[in-house]
Scaffold this motif. Sequence first.
Motif, PDB file in Angstrom:
ATOM      1  N   ALA A 170       0.875  -1.175   0.000  1.00  0.00           N
ATOM      2  CA  ALA A 170       0.000   0.000   0.000  1.00  0.00           C
ATOM      3  C   ALA A 170       0.913   1.226   0.000  1.00  0.00           C
ATOM      4  O   ALA A 170       1.569   1.527   1.002  1.00  0.00           O
ATOM      5  N   PHE A 171       0.964   1.934  -1.118  1.00  0.00           N
ATOM      6  CA  PHE A 171       1.971   2.973  -1.360  1.00  0.00           C
ATOM      7  C   PHE A 171       1.317   4.352  -1.405  1.00  0.00           C
ATOM      8  O   PHE A 171       0.281   4.536  -2.050  1.00  0.00           O
ATOM      9  N   ASP A 172       1.917   5.320  -0.687  1.00  0.00           N
ATOM     10  CA  ASP A 172       1.399   6.690  -0.747  1.00  0.00           C
ATOM     11  C   ASP A 172       2.509   7.721  -0.954  1.00  0.00           C
ATOM     12  O   ASP A 172       2.268   8.921  -0.878  1.00  0.00           O
ATOM     13  N   GLY A 173       3.720   7.240  -1.209  1.00  0.00           N
ATOM     14  CA  GLY A 173       4.829   8.157  -1.443  1.00  0.00           C
ATOM     15  C   GLY A 173       5.492   8.656  -0.177  1.00  0.00           C
ATOM     16  O   GLY A 173       6.460   9.420  -0.249  1.00  0.00           O
ATOM     17  N   VAL A 198       0.237  -0.447  -4.952  1.00  0.00           N
ATOM     18  CA  VAL A 198      -1.106   0.110  -5.105  1.00  0.00           C
ATOM     19  C   VAL A 198      -1.211   1.435  -4.368  1.00  0.00           C
ATOM     20  O   VAL A 198      -0.896   1.522  -3.174  1.00  0.00           O
ATOM     21  N   MET A 199      -1.653   2.458  -5.081  1.00  0.00           N
ATOM     22  CA  MET A 199      -1.882   3.772  -4.498  1.00  0.00           C
ATOM     23  C   MET A 199      -3.351   4.134  -4.680  1.00  0.00           C
ATOM     24  O   MET A 199      -3.912   3.937  -5.759  1.00  0.00           O
ATOM     25  N   ALA A 201      -5.388   7.341  -4.728  1.00  0.00           N
ATOM     26  CA  ALA A 201      -5.217   8.800  -4.764  1.00  0.00           C
ATOM     27  C   ALA A 201      -5.742   9.325  -6.097  1.00  0.00           C
ATOM     28  O   ALA A 201      -6.177   8.553  -6.959  1.00  0.00           O
ATOM     29  N   GLY A 202      -5.666  10.640  -6.249  1.00  0.00           N
ATOM     30  CA  GLY A 202      -6.130  11.250  -7.489  1.00  0.00           C
ATOM     31  C   GLY A 202      -5.250  10.874  -8.666  1.00  0.00           C
ATOM     32  O   GLY A 202      -4.041  10.687  -8.514  1.00  0.00           O
ATOM     33  N   PRO A 203      -5.851  10.766  -9.866  1.00  0.00           N
ATOM     34  CA  PRO A 203      -5.081  10.348 -11.056  1.00  0.00           C
ATOM     35  C   PRO A 203      -4.300  11.501 -11.677  1.00  0.00           C
ATOM     36  O   PRO A 203      -4.442  11.809 -12.866  1.00  0.00           O
ATOM     37  N   ASN A 204      -3.449  12.150 -10.876  1.00  0.00           N
ATOM     38  CA  ASN A 204      -2.674  13.276 -11.407  1.00  0.00           C
ATOM     39  C   ASN A 204      -1.292  12.803 -11.847  1.00  0.00           C
ATOM     40  O   ASN A 204      -0.831  11.727 -11.440  1.00  0.00           O
ATOM     41  N   PRO A 205      -0.611  13.586 -12.674  1.00  0.00           N
ATOM     42  CA  PRO A 205       0.704  13.175 -13.203  1.00  0.00           C
ATOM     43  C   PRO A 205       1.728  12.851 -12.117  1.00  0.00           C
ATOM     44  O   PRO A 205       2.557  11.962 -12.298  1.00  0.00           O
ATOM     45  N   HIS A 206       1.670  13.569 -10.993  1.00  0.00           N
ATOM     46  CA  HIS A 206       2.645  13.332  -9.931  1.00  0.00           C
ATOM     47  C   HIS A 206       2.500  11.925  -9.349  1.00  0.00           C
ATOM     48  O   HIS A 206       3.502  11.211  -9.172  1.00  0.00           O
ATOM     49  N   ASN A 207       1.271  11.524  -9.079  1.00  0.00           N
ATOM     50  CA  ASN A 207       1.043  10.184  -8.528  1.00  0.00           C
ATOM     51  C   ASN A 207       1.398   9.098  -9.524  1.00  0.00           C
ATOM     52  O   ASN A 207       1.961   8.058  -9.162  1.00  0.00           O
ATOM     53  N   LEU A 208       1.073   9.332 -10.779  1.00  0.00           N
ATOM     54  CA  LEU A 208       1.419   8.367 -11.822  1.00  0.00           C
ATOM     55  C   LEU A 208       2.935   8.215 -11.935  1.00  0.00           C
ATOM     56  O   LEU A 208       3.454   7.106 -12.116  1.00  0.00           O
ATOM     57  N   LEU A 210       5.134   8.790  -9.492  1.00  0.00           N
ATOM     58  CA  LEU A 210       5.598   8.084  -8.297  1.00  0.00           C
ATOM     59  C   LEU A 210       5.466   6.575  -8.465  1.00  0.00           C
ATOM     60  O   LEU A 210       6.372   5.813  -8.134  1.00  0.00           O
ATOM     61  N   LEU A 211       4.320   6.145  -8.976  1.00  0.00           N
ATOM     62  CA  LEU A 211       4.090   4.716  -9.164  1.00  0.00           C
ATOM     63  C   LEU A 211       5.022   4.117 -10.208  1.00  0.00           C
ATOM     64  O   LEU A 211       5.528   3.000 -10.047  1.00  0.00           O
ATOM     65  N   GLU A 212       5.249   4.858 -11.299  1.00  0.00           N
ATOM     66  CA  GLU A 212       6.109   4.341 -12.363  1.00  0.00           C
ATOM     67  C   GLU A 212       7.548   4.200 -11.873  1.00  0.00           C
ATOM     68  O   GLU A 212       8.228   3.201 -12.152  1.00  0.00           O
ATOM     69  N   VAL A 213       8.016   5.188 -11.119  1.00  0.00           N
ATOM     70  CA  VAL A 213       9.365   5.124 -10.556  1.00  0.00           C
ATOM     71  C   VAL A 213       9.479   3.937  -9.595  1.00  0.00           C
ATOM     72  O   VAL A 213      10.480   3.206  -9.598  1.00  0.00           O
ATOM     73  N   ALA A 214       8.429   3.729  -8.802  1.00  0.00           N
ATOM     74  CA  ALA A 214       8.426   2.611  -7.856  1.00  0.00           C
ATOM     75  C   ALA A 214       8.449   1.275  -8.591  1.00  0.00           C
ATOM     76  O   ALA A 214       9.184   0.350  -8.215  1.00  0.00           O
ATOM     77  N   ARG A 215       7.656   1.159  -9.640  1.00  0.00           N
ATOM     78  CA  ARG A 215       7.609  -0.089 -10.408  1.00  0.00           C
ATOM     79  C   ARG A 215       8.963  -0.380 -11.045  1.00  0.00           C
ATOM     80  O   ARG A 215       9.446  -1.519 -11.010  1.00  0.00           O
ATOM     81  N   LEU A 216       9.580   0.642 -11.605  1.00  0.00           N
ATOM     82  CA  LEU A 216      10.883   0.459 -12.241  1.00  0.00           C
ATOM     83  C   LEU A 216      11.952   0.066 -11.219  1.00  0.00           C
ATOM     84  O   LEU A 216      12.856  -0.707 -11.543  1.00  0.00           O
ATOM     85  N   GLN A 217      11.850   0.584 -10.007  1.00  0.00           N
ATOM     86  CA  GLN A 217      12.810   0.212  -8.960  1.00  0.00           C
ATOM     87  C   GLN A 217      12.744  -1.284  -8.683  1.00  0.00           C
ATOM     88  O   GLN A 217      13.780  -1.949  -8.531  1.00  0.00           O
ATOM     89  N   LEU A 218      11.522  -1.827  -8.630  1.00  0.00           N
ATOM     90  CA  LEU A 218      11.369  -3.258  -8.365  1.00  0.00           C
ATOM     91  C   LEU A 218      11.832  -4.092  -9.556  1.00  0.00           C
ATOM     92  O   LEU A 218      12.482  -5.130  -9.383  1.00  0.00           O
ATOM     93  N   GLU A 219      11.510  -3.647 -10.749  1.00  0.00           N
ATOM     94  CA  GLU A 219      11.944  -4.395 -11.941  1.00  0.00           C
ATOM     95  C   GLU A 219      13.456  -4.384 -12.071  1.00  0.00           C
ATOM     96  O   GLU A 219      14.061  -5.379 -12.475  1.00  0.00           O
ATOM     97  N   THR A 220      14.081  -3.250 -11.750  1.00  0.00           N
ATOM     98  CA  THR A 220      15.541  -3.162 -11.787  1.00  0.00           C
ATOM     99  C   THR A 220      16.170  -4.143 -10.797  1.00  0.00           C
ATOM    100  O   THR A 220      17.260  -4.675 -11.035  1.00  0.00           O
ATOM    101  N   ALA A 221      15.446  -4.402  -9.697  1.00  0.00           N
ATOM    102  CA  ALA A 221      15.927  -5.347  -8.684  1.00  0.00           C
ATOM    103  C   ALA A 221      15.659  -6.794  -9.082  1.00  0.00           C
ATOM    104  O   ALA A 221      15.994  -7.724  -8.334  1.00  0.00           O
ATOM    105  N   GLY A 222      15.048  -6.997 -10.244  1.00  0.00           N
ATOM    106  CA  GLY A 222      14.814  -8.347 -10.734  1.00  0.00           C
ATOM    107  C   GLY A 222      13.477  -8.946 -10.345  1.00  0.00           C
ATOM    108  O   GLY A 222      13.272 -10.158 -10.485  1.00  0.00           O
ATOM    109  N   LEU A 223      12.550  -8.110  -9.862  1.00  0.00           N
ATOM    110  CA  LEU A 223      11.240  -8.593  -9.437  1.00  0.00           C
ATOM    111  C   LEU A 223      10.176  -8.315 -10.502  1.00  0.00           C
ATOM    112  O   LEU A 223      10.273  -7.343 -11.243  1.00  0.00           O
ATOM    113  N   LYS A 224       9.188  -9.175 -10.561  1.00  0.00           N
ATOM    114  CA  LYS A 224       8.043  -8.929 -11.419  1.00  0.00           C
ATOM    115  C   LYS A 224       7.131  -7.953 -10.705  1.00  0.00           C
ATOM    116  O   LYS A 224       6.655  -8.226  -9.599  1.00  0.00           O
ATOM    117  N   ALA A 225       6.891  -6.779 -11.297  1.00  0.00           N
ATOM    118  CA  ALA A 225       6.172  -5.718 -10.589  1.00  0.00           C
ATOM    119  C   ALA A 225       4.994  -5.203 -11.400  1.00  0.00           C
ATOM    120  O   ALA A 225       5.054  -5.087 -12.623  1.00  0.00           O
TER     121      ALA A 225
END
Length: 284
Positions: A170-173, A198-199, A201-208, A210-225
């Motif tokens: 449960a992610f809120d930044g 999962v966040m 929150a409002g569908p604004n560019p900032h939240n999107l 944040l989520l994309e950066v978070a997903r890429l961090q996990l994928e870079t670590a070798g995880l399916k995200a």
Amino acid sequence: MNTNVLACIDGSEHTATVCDYAAWASCQLGAHLVLLHVLHKPEPTMLLNLSAAASLHAQDDITAELAALDKKRIELAKEQSRQVLEHASAHVTQAGFPKPRTIQREGRLAQVLDQYEDYSQMLVLGRQGTNADDTPSRLGSHVEQVIRTTDKPLLLTTGEFKKPAKVMLAFDGSDTTRKGLDMLAGSPLFRGLECHIVMVAGPNPHNLELLEVARLQLETAGLKATSALLQGEVKKNLLAYQQKQNIDLMVMGAYGHSRMRQWLLGSITDLMLMESPQPLLILR
């Protein structure tokens, strides 16, 4: 570095589940499993004031008998604790895991755990305890106190053991959930698991972003995200996503220190503790 997973058991029907999740976690982490049973230290029985007619000799006899009963009660409690640890240890080894170390202590759970802060890297505790009824939302008496006092990741178990395959953060930044993200990316605990961020929150560019950066961090670590941005009531959306995606383990931040953060984050954590049907990994 501490390499122990500390499983807090109480001999209730939830003990086997606690042992199973703790054994799984210790295997994932390459850590030793330690089973801890804490006995509540009973207060000595107090002798009421006797009438003036009662002799001092009679009072002494009663006091001695009460002291003997207290001693016997403590001895029986320690023997029961020993049996709880013995049966739990056998359960772990029968499941194919190495024989765990066992520890018996007296006192209050939160205070005992404070002595093991530098000893364990993760705590495992049942959401319900010996006094819990069949209501899933009823928490064990020590759970909230342990959440508020420990700085260790705390895995709260419920139901029967199911080997985790999907984990949800449960992610809120916030700093706490970013710490959770770092743990997902860096800890061997989540090796081989499918991770959902999962966040709500409002569908604004900032939240999107944040989520994309978070997903890429996990994928870079070798995880399916997988990431998801949901709108509406936080608890309702988290529970619905958890059910739809067959999430096995949920990761959330614990209570904040400030009054405002405690109200915002603590209330959602409380609700998920009471209503989520899956185990929760609580982080500071």
